[in-house]
Scaffold this motif. Structure first.
Motif, PDB file in Angstrom:
ATOM      1  N   ASN A   1       0.863  -1.180   0.000  1.00 36.66           N
ATOM      2  CA  ASN A   1       0.000   0.000   0.000  1.00 36.66           C
ATOM      3  C   ASN A   1       0.901   1.232   0.000  1.00 36.66           C
ATOM      4  N   GLY A   2       1.016   1.885  -1.146  1.00 36.80           N
ATOM      5  CA  GLY A   2       1.888   3.048  -1.263  1.00 36.80           C
ATOM      6  C   GLY A   2       1.215   4.356  -0.944  1.00 36.80           C
ATOM      7  N   THR A   3       0.064   4.320  -0.300  1.00 30.57           N
ATOM      8  CA  THR A   3      -0.695   5.526   0.020  1.00 30.57           C
ATOM      9  C   THR A   3      -0.365   6.027   1.416  1.00 30.57           C
ATOM     10  N   SER A   4      -0.147   7.320   1.551  1.00 31.25           N
ATOM     11  CA  SER A   4       0.150   7.912   2.851  1.00 31.25           C
ATOM     12  C   SER A   4      -0.989   7.668   3.831  1.00 31.25           C
ATOM     13  N   ARG A   5      -0.639   7.575   5.118  1.00 32.98           N
ATOM     14  CA  ARG A   5      -1.656   7.414   6.165  1.00 32.98           C
ATOM     15  C   ARG A   5      -2.520   8.675   6.318  1.00 32.98           C
ATOM     16  N   SER A   6      -2.118   9.784   5.690  1.00 31.98           N
ATOM     17  CA  SER A   6      -2.915  11.006   5.765  1.00 31.98           C
ATOM     18  C   SER A   6      -3.924  11.100   4.630  1.00 31.98           C
ATOM     19  N   ASN A   7      -3.909  10.092   3.738  1.00 29.01           N
ATOM     20  CA  ASN A   7      -4.827  10.096   2.609  1.00 29.01           C
ATOM     21  C   ASN A   7      -6.276   9.991   3.093  1.00 29.01           C
ATOM     22  N   ASN A   8      -7.204  10.539   2.307  1.00 30.61           N
ATOM     23  CA  ASN A   8      -8.611  10.511   2.728  1.00 30.61           C
ATOM     24  C   ASN A   8      -9.245   9.127   2.586  1.00 30.61           C
TER      25      ASN A   8
ATOM     26  N   GLN B   1      13.773   7.512  13.779  1.00 28.39           N
ATOM     27  CA  GLN B   1      14.067   8.850  13.274  1.00 28.39           C
ATOM     28  C   GLN B   1      12.881   9.795  13.468  1.00 28.39           C
ATOM     29  N   LEU B   2      11.691   9.298  13.211  1.00 29.70           N
ATOM     30  CA  LEU B   2      10.493  10.105  13.413  1.00 29.70           C
ATOM     31  C   LEU B   2      10.416  10.594  14.859  1.00 29.70           C
TER      32      LEU B   2
ATOM     33  N   SER C   1       2.374   7.228  25.238  1.00 24.35           N
ATOM     34  CA  SER C   1       1.090   7.767  25.688  1.00 24.35           C
ATOM     35  C   SER C   1       0.287   8.235  24.474  1.00 24.35           C
ATOM     36  N   LYS C   2      -1.011   8.373  24.649  1.00 28.39           N
ATOM     37  CA  LYS C   2      -1.849   8.883  23.560  1.00 28.39           C
ATOM     38  C   LYS C   2      -1.397  10.274  23.138  1.00 28.39           C
ATOM     39  N   LYS C   3      -0.985  11.084  24.097  1.00 31.07           N
ATOM     40  CA  LYS C   3      -0.541  12.447  23.803  1.00 31.07           C
ATOM     41  C   LYS C   3       0.677  12.437  22.897  1.00 31.07           C
ATOM     42  N   ILE C   4       1.677  11.620  23.226  1.00 26.69           N
ATOM     43  CA  ILE C   4       2.903  11.551  22.420  1.00 26.69           C
ATOM     44  C   ILE C   4       2.612  10.977  21.044  1.00 26.69           C
ATOM     45  N   ILE C   5       1.843   9.905  20.981  1.00 25.33           N
ATOM     46  CA  ILE C   5       1.548   9.272  19.692  1.00 25.33           C
ATOM     47  C   ILE C   5       0.769  10.219  18.789  1.00 25.33           C
ATOM     48  N   GLU C   6      -0.182  10.956  19.343  1.00 27.77           N
ATOM     49  CA  GLU C   6      -0.923  11.930  18.537  1.00 27.77           C
ATOM     50  C   GLU C   6       0.004  13.012  18.006  1.00 27.77           C
ATOM     51  N   GLN C   7       0.967  13.418  18.819  1.00 27.49           N
ATOM     52  CA  GLN C   7       1.940  14.418  18.377  1.00 27.49           C
ATOM     53  C   GLN C   7       2.789  13.872  17.227  1.00 27.49           C
ATOM     54  N   LEU C   8       3.250  12.624  17.355  1.00 30.63           N
ATOM     55  CA  LEU C   8       4.095  12.025  16.325  1.00 30.63           C
ATOM     56  C   LEU C   8       3.330  11.823  15.017  1.00 30.63           C
ATOM     57  N   LYS C   9       2.018  11.552  15.114  1.00 31.63           N
ATOM     58  CA  LYS C   9       1.229  11.343  13.905  1.00 31.63           C
ATOM     59  C   LYS C   9       0.998  12.642  13.128  1.00 31.63           C
ATOM     60  N   LYS C  10       1.337  13.772  13.736  1.00 31.17           N
ATOM     61  CA  LYS C  10       1.238  15.056  13.036  1.00 31.17           C
ATOM     62  C   LYS C  10       2.559  15.463  12.389  1.00 31.17           C
ATOM     63  N   SER C  11       3.611  14.675  12.605  1.00 28.44           N
ATOM     64  CA  SER C  11       4.921  15.038  12.074  1.00 28.44           C
ATOM     65  C   SER C  11       4.975  14.822  10.566  1.00 28.44           C
ATOM     66  N   PRO C  12       5.766  15.620   9.852  1.00 37.20           N
ATOM     67  CA  PRO C  12       5.879  15.472   8.394  1.00 37.20           C
ATOM     68  C   PRO C  12       6.342  14.085   7.966  1.00 37.20           C
TER      69      PRO C  12
ATOM     70  N   PHE D   1       5.687  11.192   9.352  1.00 38.11           N
ATOM     71  CA  PHE D   1       4.578  10.239   9.378  1.00 38.11           C
ATOM     72  C   PHE D   1       3.561  10.550   8.284  1.00 38.11           C
ATOM     73  N   VAL D   2       3.232  11.818   8.132  1.00 39.54           N
ATOM     74  CA  VAL D   2       2.222  12.220   7.150  1.00 39.54           C
ATOM     75  C   VAL D   2       2.663  11.863   5.732  1.00 39.54           C
ATOM     76  N   GLY D   3       3.963  12.008   5.440  1.00 39.03           N
ATOM     77  CA  GLY D   3       4.441  11.814   4.079  1.00 39.03           C
ATOM     78  C   GLY D   3       4.852  10.401   3.718  1.00 39.03           C
ATOM     79  N   ALA D   4       5.030   9.525   4.712  1.00 39.76           N
ATOM     80  CA  ALA D   4       5.579   8.183   4.445  1.00 39.76           C
ATOM     81  C   ALA D   4       4.488   7.174   4.132  1.00 39.76           C
ATOM     82  N   SER D   5       4.836   6.201   3.280  1.00 39.78           N
ATOM     83  CA  SER D   5       3.931   5.079   3.033  1.00 39.78           C
ATOM     84  C   SER D   5       3.985   4.119   4.212  1.00 39.78           C
ATOM     85  N   PRO D   6       2.894   3.434   4.509  1.00 36.08           N
ATOM     86  CA  PRO D   6       2.872   2.478   5.612  1.00 36.08           C
ATOM     87  C   PRO D   6       3.451   1.132   5.176  1.00 36.08           C
ATOM     88  N   PRO D   7       3.646   0.208   6.112  1.00 36.20           N
ATOM     89  CA  PRO D   7       4.089  -1.137   5.742  1.00 36.20           C
ATOM     90  C   PRO D   7       2.970  -1.906   5.050  1.00 36.20           C
TER      91      PRO D   7
END
Length: 347
Positions: free
Chosen positions: A55-62, A95-96, A228-239, A241-247
């Motif tokens: 799946n080459g689609t970013s996790r930020s895709n709609n 790295q993220l 924590s949910k707070k940290i994970i939510e913060q990391l999911k907003k990083s460029p 994560f937003v730009g990378a394809s998932p496994p």
């Protein structure tokens, strides 16, 4: 050894055939033997049939596959964290994390941290974890700085040494810590087959973030972040994560459904470790429950080779250094394999 050993064209397992000769293989990082586990492979194939190859689609895709959120929820519950984030590799997970969090405090690196945890160049650190612990306690307690980011592996898998983080309890409780721990070699093996996250001390004003490759014991080409949910939510907003394809979703489908497979493989690994430990002399260094066994003998790999046994042997820390010689056990080893190894050790 000839070039044939650097161009293997078959799956790694307990045995490798090279130029028509069968060798027992005691190396690598597939601690639970997942790459050749038939039940896990069946799950993976089911996942391919269900989700396709990749799946080459970013996790930020709609438009999203729901399995990624499901796998993160399963991972968080399995390893005792509030939340999880899954990436395409352990390197990306690390790295993220280090690119997003170190600006939250003064940074201190433990020795031998994996390059995936480096911000830029190799960090300056003492030679031993014991020295770093003492220096870190003294440095933080004496400092006027309130916020700190500590970065470390959960263990040194080469020596091997599992690190004890209870020293954090000696740090002033008013100091705010973010502790980033790379558990790539421990997840699925140490702490009863769980992860380092569940073993870290409960301390006030402390956030733990555990990163790991899932490609070793867990047998999935992916990376994971626990926190924590707070940290994970913060990391999911990083460029990153937003730009990378998932496994590949197929691997995560297998991961989700492999709870019993992992547990059975972990139990088999412990039995293999116990059998070898019962027959080792004090010249070998190891950590109870971890399947790597080190010896200070630069020629032992040649001794084993005469008995058609291959072990992990490579120069470290530089290409001109003496080789690090280790036996690495896996769940794919049978009792007869280890008995042959024991006989060779005793010869």
């Amino acid at each position: 050894m000839g070039t044939a050993f650097s161009a293997i064209n078959q799956p790694f397992g307990n045995k490798i055939i090279v130029d028509g000769t069968s060798y027992l293989y005691f190396g690598g990082t597939a601690y639970l033997g997942i790459p050749k586990n038939p039940d896990f492979i069946q799950l993976y194939v089911e996942g391919i049939n269900k989700f396709g190859l990749n799946n080459g689609t970013s996790r930020s895709n709609n438009i999203q596959l729901g399995i990624y959120d499901e796998a993160e929820n399963v991972a968080a519950a399995r390893y005792g964290a509030e939340a999880a984030l899954i990436t395409s590799s352990g390197y990306l997970a690390a790295q993220l994390t280090v690119k997003a969090l170190p600006n939250l405090g003064e940074v201190s690196y433990a020795p031998a941290t994996h390059p995936s945890l480096w911000l830029n160049t190799s960090p300056v650190a003492p030679d031993s974890f014991t020295i770093w612990k003492a220096e870190t306690i003294e440095r933080i307690n004496a400092s006027t700085a309130e916020n700190w980011v500590l970065i470390s592996n959960s263990m040194n898998n080469l020596m091997p040494e599992i690190y004890d983080f209870t020293f954090l309890n000696q740090i002033d409780a008013t100091k705010k810590l973010i502790v980033i721990v790379d558990d790539s070699h421990g997840i699925g093996v140490n702490n009863g087959g769980l992860s380092a996250y569940s073993s870290l001390p409960d301390r006030p004003n402390t956030e733990y973030v555990v990163v790991a490759s899932m490609a070793k014991a867990l047998g999935v080409d992916a990376g994971i972040i626990l926190g924590s949910k707070k940290i994970i939510e913060q990391l999911k907003k990083s460029p990153a994560f937003v730009g990378a394809s998932p496994p590949a979703a197929a691997g995560l489908y297998a991961f989700i459904n492999a709870g019993e497979i992992y547990q059975t493989a972990w139990q088999k690994l412990q039995e293999n470790i116990d059998l070898l430990v019962d027959n080792l002399s004090s010249t070998w260094k190891y950590e109870l429950g971890f399947p790597a066994f080190l010896i200070d003998d630069p020629q032992i790999d040649r001794h084993f080779f005469k008995d058609q046994i291959l072990i992990s042997s490579f120069p470290y820390p530089s290409p001109t250094s003496a080789p690090i010689n280790r036996i690495v056990l896996s769940s794919w080893h049978e009792k007869a394999d280890i008995e042959k190894l024991i006989n060779s050790i005793s010869a």
